[in-house]
Design a protein around this motif. Structure first.
Motif, short mmCIF file in Angstrom:
data_model
loop_
_atom_site.label_atom_id
_atom_site.label_comp_id
_atom_site.label_asym_id
_atom_site.label_seq_id
_atom_site.Cartn_x
_atom_site.Cartn_y
_atom_site.Cartn_z
N LEU A 177 0.84 -1.19 0.00
CA LEU A 177 0.00 0.00 0.00
C LEU A 177 0.88 1.25 0.00
O LEU A 177 1.48 1.59 1.03
N PHE A 178 0.98 1.90 -1.16
CA PHE A 178 1.68 3.18 -1.20
C PHE A 178 0.75 4.26 -0.66
O PHE A 178 -0.41 4.35 -1.07
N MET A 179 1.26 5.07 0.26
CA MET A 179 0.44 6.15 0.80
C MET A 179 1.23 7.44 0.88
O MET A 179 2.37 7.46 1.35
N ASP A 180 0.62 8.52 0.41
CA ASP A 180 1.10 9.87 0.60
C ASP A 180 0.47 10.35 1.90
O ASP A 180 -0.74 10.53 1.99
N CYS A 181 1.29 10.52 2.92
CA CYS A 181 0.76 10.80 4.25
C CYS A 181 0.27 12.24 4.42
O CYS A 181 -0.31 12.58 5.46
N ARG A 182 0.47 13.07 3.41
CA ARG A 182 -0.10 14.42 3.45
C ARG A 182 -1.50 14.42 2.84
O ARG A 182 -2.47 14.82 3.49
N SER A 183 -1.62 13.94 1.63
CA SER A 183 -2.93 13.94 0.95
C SER A 183 -3.80 12.78 1.39
O SER A 183 -5.01 12.79 1.17
N LEU A 184 -3.18 11.76 2.00
CA LEU A 184 -3.83 10.50 2.37
C LEU A 184 -4.27 9.72 1.13
O LEU A 184 -5.08 8.80 1.22
N GLY A 185 -3.72 10.09 -0.02
CA GLY A 185 -3.97 9.30 -1.22
C GLY A 185 -3.23 7.98 -1.14
O GLY A 185 -2.12 7.90 -0.62
N THR A 186 -3.86 6.91 -1.62
CA THR A 186 -3.25 5.59 -1.58
C THR A 186 -3.31 4.94 -2.96
O THR A 186 -4.16 5.27 -3.79
N ARG A 187 -2.39 4.00 -3.18
CA ARG A 187 -2.39 3.24 -4.42
C ARG A 187 -1.81 1.86 -4.11
O ARG A 187 -0.82 1.74 -3.40
N ASN A 188 -2.47 0.83 -4.62
CA ASN A 188 -1.97 -0.52 -4.41
C ASN A 188 -0.87 -0.83 -5.42
O ASN A 188 -1.02 -0.55 -6.61
N ILE A 189 0.21 -1.42 -4.92
CA ILE A 189 1.37 -1.75 -5.75
C ILE A 189 1.56 -3.27 -5.72
O ILE A 189 1.72 -3.85 -4.64
N PRO A 190 1.53 -3.94 -6.87
CA PRO A 190 1.70 -5.40 -6.88
C PRO A 190 2.98 -5.83 -6.16
O PRO A 190 4.04 -5.26 -6.39
#
Length: 372
Positions: A177-190
């Motif tokens: 789980l990639f997460m930008d801890c400022r925007s709280l945006g997340t993206r799943n990375i295989p």
């Protein structure tokens, strides 16, 4: 299911439901979360399972199959010990205006003790996920994670970032789980290790040095004061590292160097994973450990020996994971080198008269969910 049987024994009725939230291991991105940076954790197969039924009287009754006597909390402020992590979630949700009553809860956890795999976040997220559903709060998974973090920050008093709770709430099987801890945006990375003939070993040192919590808060203060000195909102905003380091000295200089370079390492690992070059991330894991040891100064002898002996045994890369001062290291290992790595680490511990560490593989697991 053991937790259901315990619930029936404790409260004389079936639970309204059973929820599970996992612990996490952080692949890379350490001590970056509270600096508005980047992290790359994944959920582990172990966690906390909670059998829960709502109560109308506001009372919270708790039993843990791993702790001692059951706890009854009539006033949330009266909670003590491990119960504060669960009760804090009630406190946060009520303070936010949600109509949350009480609950009968039985907790069963299988996160290895002392491993630093965030059993506290798993407990908070399991309770938050259950209350969200039982009381129809309509919160997103990230909102549950934020409530869990606030419980740990403001009720328990541990100034953790959002990574642990978000990983427990949002992770997906087979993904980091990639997460930008400022925007709280997340993206799943295989992150399919088996496909590449690899395992990620967790080396649980079983030690936890008592200075950990106070030193964690001190590191956070170092970062905040350095950001203020540099005129940025958070260390994530430092774009000219050489220029920033020229303005700083001592501990602040070291902390900035770690945080800025660690953010770059997270982005580099993501690039390699997306390209299918999983075997090539090992050097970045090694660099992360050296930075945590020398610049952030949160390692310890047991972690350093685990990392160094794993690499000697044939690991493609290794580093400490988690807050530091004990807990676990991780090692990326080809299938045909697993036994060699285990033997190397175990032998290094024995030579120093230390108890043998527990070593086991971790595969990316699913995040919080209802089981029954």
């Amino acid at each position: 299911m053991r937790v259901v049987e315990a619930f029936q024994e404790s409260y004389g009725a079936e639970p309204a439901g059973v929820w599970h939230a996992p612990g996490r291991v952080n692949l890379i991105g350490e001590h970056t979360d509270y600096n508005d940076g980047f992290v790359l954790p994944f959920a582990v197969p172990w966690g906390v399972t909670a059998a829960v039924s709502p109560r109308e009287d506001g009372v919270v009754r708790l039993r843990s199959l791993q702790a001692g006597a059951p706890v009854t909390v009539e006033s949330l402020d009266g909670a003590e010990g491990w119960a504060r992590y669960a009760v804090g979630v009630f406190w946060v949700l009520r303070a936010a205006g949600h109509r949350v009553g009480g609950a009968d809860i039985v907790i069963d956890g299988d996160v290895p003790q002392g491993a630093g795999l965030s059993s506290s976040a798993a407990l908070e997220v399991a309770v938050g996920t259950a209350l969200n559903e039982l009381y129809g709060l309509g919160l997103s998974k990230m909102e549950v994670a934020l409530a869990a973090q606030k419980a740990e920050n403001d009720f328990v008093g541990m100034p953790c970032g959002i990574m642990d709770q978000a990983a427990s709430a949002l992770s997906q099987e087979g993904q980091a789980l990639f997460m930008d801890c400022r925007s709280l945006g997340t993206r799943n990375i295989p992150f399919d290790l088996a496909q590449h003939g690899l395992q990620l070993l967790i080396i649980n040192t079983g030690v936890h040095h008592e200075l950990a919590d106070g030193q964690y808060a001190r590191r956070r203060r170092d970062c905040e004061s350095a950001a203020k000195r540099l005129g940025v909102d958070a260390l994530r905003d430092v774009t000219d590292l050489a220029g920033a380091l020229a303005k700083l000295s001592g501990d602040e200089r070291k902390r900035v160097q770690h945080v800025v370079t660690e953010n770059h390492r997270v982005e580099a690992v993501i690039g390699l994973l997306r390209a299918g070059a999983v075997r090539e991330i090992g050097g970045l894991l090694n660099a992360s450990h050296l930075s945590l040891r020398d610049q952030y100064e949160v390692s310890c002898a047991e972690l350093d020996v685990a990392v160094e002996s794993a690499i000697r045994g044939g690991a493609r890369g290794a580093r400490m994971t988690g807050g530091g001062f004990g807990g676990s290291a991780i090692a990326l290992v080809a299938d045909d080198r697993v036994e060699s790595v285990k033997e190397s680490v175990t032998r290094a511990y024995a030579e120093r008269g230390w108890a043998a560490p527990e070593i086991y593989p971790a595969t990316p697991a699913a995040g919080a969910r209802r089981l029954i």
